[in-house]
Design an enzyme around this catalytic site. Sequence first.
Site, PDB file in Angstrom:
ATOM      1  N   GLU A 270       0.723  -1.268   0.032  1.00 28.70           N
ATOM      2  CA  GLU A 270       0.008  -0.110  -0.010  1.00 28.70           C
ATOM      3  C   GLU A 270       0.767   1.495   0.159  1.00 28.70           C
ATOM      4  OE1 GLU A 270      -2.668  -0.245   3.278  1.00 28.70           O
ATOM      5  OE2 GLU A 270      -3.489  -2.236   2.500  1.00 28.70           O
TER       6      GLU A 270
ATOM      7  N   GLU B 192      -6.115 -10.831  -0.685  1.00 26.19           N
ATOM      8  CA  GLU B 192      -6.850 -10.654   0.482  1.00 26.19           C
ATOM      9  C   GLU B 192      -8.469 -10.486   0.248  1.00 26.19           C
ATOM     10  OE1 GLU B 192      -5.348  -7.111   2.661  1.00 26.19           O
ATOM     11  OE2 GLU B 192      -3.403  -7.617   2.114  1.00 26.19           O
TER      12      GLU B 192
END
Length: 463
Positions: free
Chosen positions: A262, A372
Site C-alpha cells: 500500500e 486478501e
Amino acid sequence: MNYKQIVTAFFLVFSLLSCSKDDGNTPVPLNALATPFASTASNVTNTSFQANWVLVPGAESYLIDVSTDNSFSTFVTGYDALSNSGSTVAISGLSPAMAYYYRIRAKRGVEVSNNSNVITVKTTGVAAEDPTFLKVKANALANPFFVGVAVKAQQLNTGSAYDVVLKNEFSSITAEYEMKMDPISTGSGTYNWVAADKIVKYGNDNGINVHAHVLVWHNAVPNWLKDFSGTDAEFALEVKKYITAVVTHFAGKVKSWDVVNEAVDDNGNMRNTVFLTKMGPNYIKDCYQWARDAANAAGDTNLLLFYNDYATSTNINKQNKVFAIVDDLKASNLIDGLGFQMHNTYLSPAKTQMEADINRAVAKGLKIHVSELDIQVNQNNDITTFTNERKLAQKDKYKEIVKIYNALPAANKYALTVWGFKDNESWIPYSTDLNHPGNDWPLLYDNNFEIKSAHTGFLEGLD
C-alpha cells in the site's frame, strides 16, 4: 370502371389481404398458427413455479420447454416439449435458489408455431451447498493454483476447527498480522519470532505453502522505529537490517514475500509515510533490492517478491501509479508478482474493471496473487440480517472473481487467498479504516464454521 372490373378488383384485394409474409419470401395464410406470448411465472416456491401464457386462436395444445440456460441447449427432465392444453402448467421437481427459463409453442395437428418470448424465474430458498473442498477442486485443474487463507498463530492448534478446515480446504496460508514489522521488530537488531515461526512451521510441517506478508507497511511500524531520532541515513540502515534479518530467518521456509504494501495513496500519489519521508522516493526499490540480496545470500534464489495494494481496479490514477512502480522494479529484476487485495463488495468492481486491471499485470509477465479476498454485502448498512438475496449476490461475485482468476495463463497464476475464515472474525464489520457502519458477512464460512453460498460460488468459479 364497369361492374366486371369492380368485381375483379374486389377479388384481387381480398386475395392480397388473405396472405402475409413471415420472412419476406414465403406466403403464409392469414389463419396460420400465431406465436404464443409467455407471461410472468406465478406461485414460485423453492422447488416449483407456475408457467403462464396467453392462448392462441386455433391452437389445440401447447408445448412447454424449461431449461437452466436461456439458450435451451439442455432441458429440465420432463420439460422438453411438455404438452398441455390450457394456459398454465405447474413446473415442479426443481432446485431451490436457481434460475430457470421457459418458453411456449402453440400446436395444431402437425403445425407448430415459433417459440414464444423467454421468461426467467428464480426459485426461492437456499440452494444446497457444495461440500467439495476448495483445494481438491483447484488441484484437479489443468492449471492449478494455491487456494489460500489468512491465519493467526493462535488458530493453528492440532485438532481445532481451524486446523481441520485449513488442512481440508486450503493449500496456502498468509499471516494476517504476525509477520509484519511491528510484532516482529522489538528494537534495533532484536526480534520476536514466536508467532511468525509458529505459522511458518505449521505450513512447512503440513505441506502448505506460506506466503509471507509483509516486510514494509506504514501501518505496522514499531514505535521504536516510528520515533527514531537518528539521521535519515541511519533510519534507512535500520530498515535494511530488519529486511535482511527477516528474509534470512525465513529463507527456504516461505515461497514468497510481499515486500512493500500500500505505498500508493488513493489520490494516485506516493503515500506520505515515514519511509517516504526519511528514505526518499527510491525507498521502494531499495527495499526490494535488500530483500533480493538477502535471499540470494541465504541461497534462496527462487524466492518470489510481490508488491501488494488495494482498489486498483476502480481507481485508475492509483492503478497507473502502481504499474509505474512495478515497471521500475521489473526493469531491475526486483519483482515477480503483483498482489490484488480485492476487498470488494457484492456490487463492485465490475467484471470488466477487474479483468482490465489483472490483465495489465499479465501482459508484464507477472504472477498474480488475489491476496486478501473478501466480499462485503452490507457496505451501506441497509440490512440487519444476511438475506437470501445478498447471499446469492455474494455467491455470484465470488464465482465471478474466481472465474476471472482461473482463466489466467498458467504462468501467471500463483494463489487466490481469502482474508480469514469466519464472518464474525473478519476485519470488515464496523471497520473504521473502511468507514464500515455496521455488521457484515464477507467470508466463506458463517460464525459456526458452516459453509455458505459464497463457498459454493468459489467452487463454481473453478468449473
